[in-house]
Write a protein that holds these residues in place. Structure first.
Motif, PDB file in Angstrom:
ATOM      1  N   THR A 108       0.835  -1.214   0.000  1.00 29.93           N
ATOM      2  CA  THR A 108       0.000   0.000   0.000  1.00 29.93           C
ATOM      3  C   THR A 108       0.866   1.259   0.000  1.00 29.93           C
ATOM      4  O   THR A 108       0.646   2.166  -0.814  1.00 29.93           O
ATOM      5  CB  THR A 108      -0.922   0.018   1.242  1.00 29.93           C
ATOM      6  OG1 THR A 108      -1.702  -1.167   1.238  1.00 29.93           O
ATOM      7  CG2 THR A 108      -1.822   1.227   1.244  1.00 29.93           C
ATOM      8  N   THR A 148       1.025   3.582  -3.303  1.00 29.50           N
ATOM      9  CA  THR A 148       0.401   4.913  -3.161  1.00 29.50           C
ATOM     10  C   THR A 148       1.411   6.000  -3.533  1.00 29.50           C
ATOM     11  O   THR A 148       1.075   6.942  -4.262  1.00 29.50           O
ATOM     12  CB  THR A 148      -0.110   5.123  -1.717  1.00 29.50           C
ATOM     13  OG1 THR A 148      -0.952   4.038  -1.374  1.00 29.50           O
ATOM     14  CG2 THR A 148      -0.874   6.413  -1.570  1.00 29.50           C
ATOM     15  N   TYR A 175      -3.592  -1.607   4.908  1.00 29.50           N
ATOM     16  CA  TYR A 175      -3.997  -0.489   4.058  1.00 29.50           C
ATOM     17  C   TYR A 175      -3.982   0.816   4.862  1.00 29.50           C
ATOM     18  O   TYR A 175      -3.479   1.837   4.389  1.00 29.50           O
ATOM     19  CB  TYR A 175      -5.386  -0.751   3.479  1.00 29.50           C
ATOM     20  CG  TYR A 175      -5.873   0.353   2.579  1.00 29.50           C
ATOM     21  CD1 TYR A 175      -5.262   0.587   1.348  1.00 29.50           C
ATOM     22  CD2 TYR A 175      -6.918   1.181   2.959  1.00 29.50           C
ATOM     23  CE1 TYR A 175      -5.695   1.613   0.515  1.00 29.50           C
ATOM     24  CE2 TYR A 175      -7.357   2.210   2.137  1.00 29.50           C
ATOM     25  CZ  TYR A 175      -6.737   2.421   0.920  1.00 29.50           C
ATOM     26  OH  TYR A 175      -7.162   3.440   0.110  1.00 29.50           O
ATOM     27  N   SER A 183      -1.213   3.539   4.033  1.00 30.38           N
ATOM     28  CA  SER A 183      -1.647   4.872   3.588  1.00 30.38           C
ATOM     29  C   SER A 183      -1.043   5.934   4.487  1.00 30.38           C
ATOM     30  O   SER A 183      -0.634   7.004   4.018  1.00 30.38           O
ATOM     31  CB  SER A 183      -3.175   4.981   3.629  1.00 30.38           C
ATOM     32  OG  SER A 183      -3.727   4.048   2.743  1.00 30.38           O
ATOM     33  N   TRP A 231      -8.195   4.099  -3.542  1.00 34.40           N
ATOM     34  CA  TRP A 231      -8.912   2.815  -3.435  1.00 34.40           C
ATOM     35  C   TRP A 231      -8.314   1.790  -4.392  1.00 34.40           C
ATOM     36  O   TRP A 231      -8.330   0.596  -4.111  1.00 34.40           O
ATOM     37  CB  TRP A 231     -10.411   3.005  -3.654  1.00 34.40           C
ATOM     38  CG  TRP A 231     -10.790   3.461  -5.048  1.00 34.40           C
ATOM     39  CD1 TRP A 231     -10.992   4.743  -5.455  1.00 34.40           C
ATOM     40  CD2 TRP A 231     -10.986   2.636  -6.203  1.00 34.40           C
ATOM     41  NE1 TRP A 231     -11.293   4.775  -6.787  1.00 34.40           N
ATOM     42  CE2 TRP A 231     -11.314   3.489  -7.280  1.00 34.40           C
ATOM     43  CE3 TRP A 231     -10.936   1.267  -6.437  1.00 34.40           C
ATOM     44  CZ2 TRP A 231     -11.563   3.027  -8.559  1.00 34.40           C
ATOM     45  CZ3 TRP A 231     -11.189   0.792  -7.723  1.00 34.40           C
ATOM     46  CH2 TRP A 231     -11.497   1.669  -8.763  1.00 34.40           C
ATOM     47  N   GLN A 232      -7.774   2.253  -5.527  1.00 36.59           N
ATOM     48  CA  GLN A 232      -7.199   1.303  -6.485  1.00 36.59           C
ATOM     49  C   GLN A 232      -6.047   0.528  -5.851  1.00 36.59           C
ATOM     50  O   GLN A 232      -5.810  -0.637  -6.158  1.00 36.59           O
ATOM     51  CB  GLN A 232      -6.667   2.032  -7.728  1.00 36.59           C
ATOM     52  CG  GLN A 232      -7.734   2.731  -8.552  1.00 36.59           C
ATOM     53  CD  GLN A 232      -7.908   4.192  -8.145  1.00 36.59           C
ATOM     54  OE1 GLN A 232      -7.723   4.551  -6.987  1.00 36.59           O
ATOM     55  NE2 GLN A 232      -8.289   5.015  -9.095  1.00 36.59           N
ATOM     56  N   ALA A 289      -5.881  -0.261  -2.729  1.00 41.11           N
ATOM     57  CA  ALA A 289      -6.461  -1.267  -1.827  1.00 41.11           C
ATOM     58  C   ALA A 289      -6.778  -2.538  -2.610  1.00 41.11           C
ATOM     59  O   ALA A 289      -6.548  -3.655  -2.125  1.00 41.11           O
ATOM     60  CB  ALA A 289      -7.725  -0.715  -1.173  1.00 41.11           C
ATOM     61  N   VAL A 290      -7.271  -2.364  -3.843  1.00 46.75           N
ATOM     62  CA  VAL A 290      -7.597  -3.530  -4.678  1.00 46.75           C
ATOM     63  C   VAL A 290      -6.314  -4.318  -4.994  1.00 46.75           C
ATOM     64  O   VAL A 290      -6.261  -5.543  -4.850  1.00 46.75           O
ATOM     65  CB  VAL A 290      -8.300  -3.083  -5.989  1.00 46.75           C
ATOM     66  CG1 VAL A 290      -8.517  -4.259  -6.920  1.00 46.75           C
ATOM     67  CG2 VAL A 290      -9.625  -2.399  -5.670  1.00 46.75           C
TER      68      VAL A 290
END
Lengths: 422, 389
Positions: free
Chosen positions: B38, B42, B329, B333, B352-353, B355-356
């Protein structure tokens, strides 16, 4: 007995040791690769930023004001002071000579160009295009082509010693309706246009000629107006911004021995008589800021890799030791003390971590080298100083990861463990 | 069947809480992998916008001048741009762009020597050219001569380049343009190491009143990637067909090169770290599944089908992977935001992408970590496992 126990442990539990060793090796690989990238990214990116052009300019100390708009000089041709071309090799002899990537002298003038029956005044700049600069028996290739990688050329560059070849900016060529291969007279010298230059905002509107030819037209043999220097520098901090005259001798030495744009400019100014060298702030400051942020990012990522690898290695060690609770129970039942069991496991962990870190270090160096080669076109090599650091880090996290399990194991009651396994 | 189906969640729950230490170790491993993925993904996803913001440091990346700029007046003054150029350029460049008008001319000092004077919105020019180093200068004793001789035009505030200031001498000075004098007062000097050092900057309207020239160039700082800058240049050329829109090639080319290399470097690092951590976590989880071979054998001996036992093991792993994702996550983040704050002095928002992507990674790690040891256990007889083989 102690050594034999360790030897037997490695000999008889190959699967467990291999699994734990593999985790440590991978952790060491990631840590070494990220540290290598972190160490080398500054220089690699600094070289990449040379695409922005020179970051230091040298001009005569007593020069008149620059009179130019949009990069086109408007000053009368013969006014102002000059630097000596013969002094330029001294720039490659300063303390930070290895950081000097390129040197490009310029000599601007206004020349008369004769096309058919028409005579016009056009701006001309004399350059070293691809010049071999001899410094103390060594030869360095310097000049405007390397300093302006954004220039595009249709044709060939004029040879540096040539008195009959010139290049022309595309805007000027369009205005004068000239093409590659045309023969014209400039300052009553017949010359051939060997190439048309585009991509340079000011260069688009000038004639680009070998420096010697510009000196001949200006009747100033060996003279240059300005010298642009591209140097590998470190981002400016508070010390870098200091005025050396106001610093204590110790701090001044530190300032002098740091590759700040200002300290390199200062050394160039000392080396070239009657010169004034200063950083081109647009390039130097922008480069410095971006460089420090990219390096900072890579160091933070390296730190994240270190923490994550540490946690993964620690988890592997904890699992590996937890699996051996029966063996520990048996040793305790046979009379082994808490200290002896803890000592045995700490030694095993240290040996395993050391044995796995060494190949991990070489694998990590190889991975970093390949990444660097692929992205920057030059490898990062093996950095020997990182081996002891990686060893220390990995052994440290392995011991930290293994310690809770080792201590728990050492405190285990033999009867409960042995009963549970029946 | 129904009964055993409702029994499964209880069995999973019991299994997870029976040995909390082991469950916590597995959860920690999956949290580490989700956190790392994550955080790094990110940062990678926001890298372009962060770098593009950084490239603003270089100032204008596009210059607009009148077409046929080379045909200057006898005094070297560049040709004027049309009146609507500023508005048209602002509209075409976009609201995020900074457009600063300039007007250049060659004036004379009292000695008769030429000096470049530039009219501009000085505040906007400073904002665009953050590399300008401005020094406050000590107030000089009043020079009544300069003030009185300035006539109706008045004393104009000026920003003088350091070389220009040196040549002019005093803080108050007079320049001539086409024989018309204008008195200036400067309280600040400008140092750049470039041509700006030899110029005197004054407000655009004062320049226009003095020289009759309103605007000869627009310097524009267009934020964004090299492609976005090229698109804005195309819009500018369409909006101002009579002007010459010139990108500053060295900035645009270098920006593309540096951004692409940084992106590649970070992506390589993300892949390398994620892969390494995944394999480490995989090894650790795999070992913990193998450790439960007795549970497997007991269940088999009590008549559970292979499919049901495997389902139990996989359900456990999926639960742990999702719980690890939740923690990872949030933690990742936070770490990405911290990296943004420390390094770029701006926050990095969670995506959110990411997280997927982290969920896919965690589930893959968890399932591989469970399936490989299960395959190994399947080949063994329960009796021999219970005997300790």
């Amino acid at each position: 007995m102690f050594l034999r126990l360790i030897y037997e442990s490695f000999l008889r539990q190959k699967r467990r040791k291999l699994l734990a060793g593999a985790a440590i090796l991978l952790g060491a690989t990631a840590v070494t690769a990220m540290l290598t990238i972190g160490v080398s990214v500054g220089n690699k990116m600094s070289r990449e930023m040379k695409a922005y052009g020179a970051n230091i300019v040298v001009a005569p100390a007593a020069d008149a004001l620059d009179v130019e708009v949009g990069g086109v000089p408007l000053r009368p041709a013969h006014s102002g002071e000059y630097l000596k071309q013969s002094d330029l090799a001294k720039i490659k002899q300063i303390f930070w000579h290895n950081n000097i990537e390129n040197i490009s002298p310029e000599l601007p003038l206004t020349a008369q160009i004769e096309i058919g029956q028409t005579i016009r005044q056009v701006p001309v700049v004399g350059y070293w295009f691809h010049h071999a600069l001899d410094v103390g028996g060594e030869s360095y290739t310097v000049g405007a082509i390397g300093l302006h990688p954004w220039w595009r050329l249709d044709g060939t560059w004029p040879r540096d010693g040539s008195r009959s070849e010139i290049a022309i900016g595309e805007t000027l060529a369009r205005r004068l309706q000239l093409q590659k291969g045309d023969r014209i007279e400039v300052e009553q010298t017949p010359v051939t246009i060997s190439g048309i230059v585009s991509g340079g905002n000011a260069a688009n509107r000038t004639l680009l000629v070998p420096l010697a030819l510009a000196q001949q037209w200006l009747h100033r043999p060996g003279a240059v107006r300005r010298v642009y220097v591209s140097a590998l520098t470190k981002p400016e901090d508070a010390l870098g911004r200091s005025n050396p005259a106001t610093l204590s001798p110790k701090m001044r030495e530190r300032w002098y021995c740091s590759a700040y744009p200002n300290s390199i400019a200062y050394q160039i100014q000392q080396a070239l008589p009657h010169s004034r060298a200063e950083q081109i702030r647009r390039i130097a400051q922008g480069e410095g800021k971006i460089l420090s942020h990219i390096s900072g990012l890579m160091w933070l990522v390296a730190l994240a890799a270190l923490v994550a690898s540490g946690l993964a290695v620690a988890a592997s060690m904890a699992t590996a030791i937890a699996e051996r609770h029966q063996e520990i129970g048996l040793m305790r039942a046979l009379g082994a003390s808490h200290g002896a069991i803890a000592g045995l496991f700490f030694t095993e962990v240290t040996l395993l971590a050391a044995a796995a870190t060494i190949p991990g270090y070489f694998l990590g160096s190889f991975v970093a080298d390949q990444v660097s080669q692929r992205i920057f076109g030059s490898g990062s090599g093996v950095i020997p100083a990182l081996l002891p650091l990686t060893l220390l880090l990995i052994i440290g996290v392995s011991l930290i990861g293994g310690t809770p399990s080792i201590l728990r194991a050492a405190r285990t009651e033999p009867a409960s463990v042995l009963r549970a396994s029946v | 069947m129904k009964k055993s189906g409702s029994f499964l969640p209880l069995l999973i729950w019991r299994s997870l809480i029976h040995r909390p230490g082991r469950t916590a170790a597995r959860l920690a491993a999956l949290t580490v992998s989700a956190t790392v993925a994550t955080a790094l993904l990110t940062v990678y996803a926001s890298l372009d916008s962060k770098l593009n913001h950084e490239f603003r440091t270089f100032g204008a990346n596009v210059v607009i001048t009148a077409a046929g700029q080379d045909s200057r007046s006898s005094e070297g003054t560049p040709t004027e741009l049309p009146d609507n150029a500023l508005e048209a350029a602002r509209h075409a460049a976009g609201s995020q762009s900074l457009v600063v008008p300039f007007a250049y001319g060659i004036a004379q000092m009292q000695s008769g020597a030429p000096i470049v004077v530039a009219g501009t919105d000085v505040k906007a020019a400073e904002q665009m050219n953050r590399w300008w180093q401005i020094h406050e200068v000590a107030a000089a004793p009043t020079d009544p001569d300069a003030a009185t001789q300035s006539g109706a035009v008045g004393l104009v505030p000026a920003l003088a380049g350091v070389q220009a200031k040196k040549a002019l001498g005093s803080n108050r000075f007079k320049l001539f343009y086409g024989g018309q004098p204008l008195a200036f007062e400067t309280s600040r000097t400008l140092q750049t190491g470039g041509a700006e050092d030899s110029r005197v900057y004054l407000p655009l309207d004062a320049f226009a009143r003095w020289t009759g020239t309103r605007m000869t160039a627009l310097e524009i700082q267009i934020p964004g990637s090299a492609q976005e800058v090229q698109a804005a240049i195309a819009r500018l050329r369409k909006a101002l067909p009579e002007a010459e829109v010139q990108p500053i090639h060295q900035l645009i080319a270098a920006q593309a090169g540096v951004a692409s290399r940084t992106r590649s470097l970070l992506l390589s690092s993300v892949l390398l770290i994620s892969l390494t951590i995944s394999v480490c976590v995989l090894a650790s989880l795999g070992a913990s599944v193998l450790e439960r071979r007795r549970d497997y054998a007991v269940m088999k001996a009590m008549g559970a089908t292979e499919r049901r036992v495997e389902l139990l093991f996989l359900a456990e792993v999926v639960l742990l992977a999702m719980a690890g994702l939740g923690c990872g996550y949030a933690l990742g983040s936070g770490i990405a935001d911290l990296i943004g704050e420390i390094n770029f002095h701006t926050s990095i928002a969670p995506l959110w992408q990411v997280a997927v992507a982290a969920a896919i990674l965690n589930l893959t790690i968890g399932l591989i970590a469970a399936l490989i040891p299960l395959k190994a256990l399947r080949m063994l007889k329960p009796a021999s496992l219970l005997q300790g083989h």
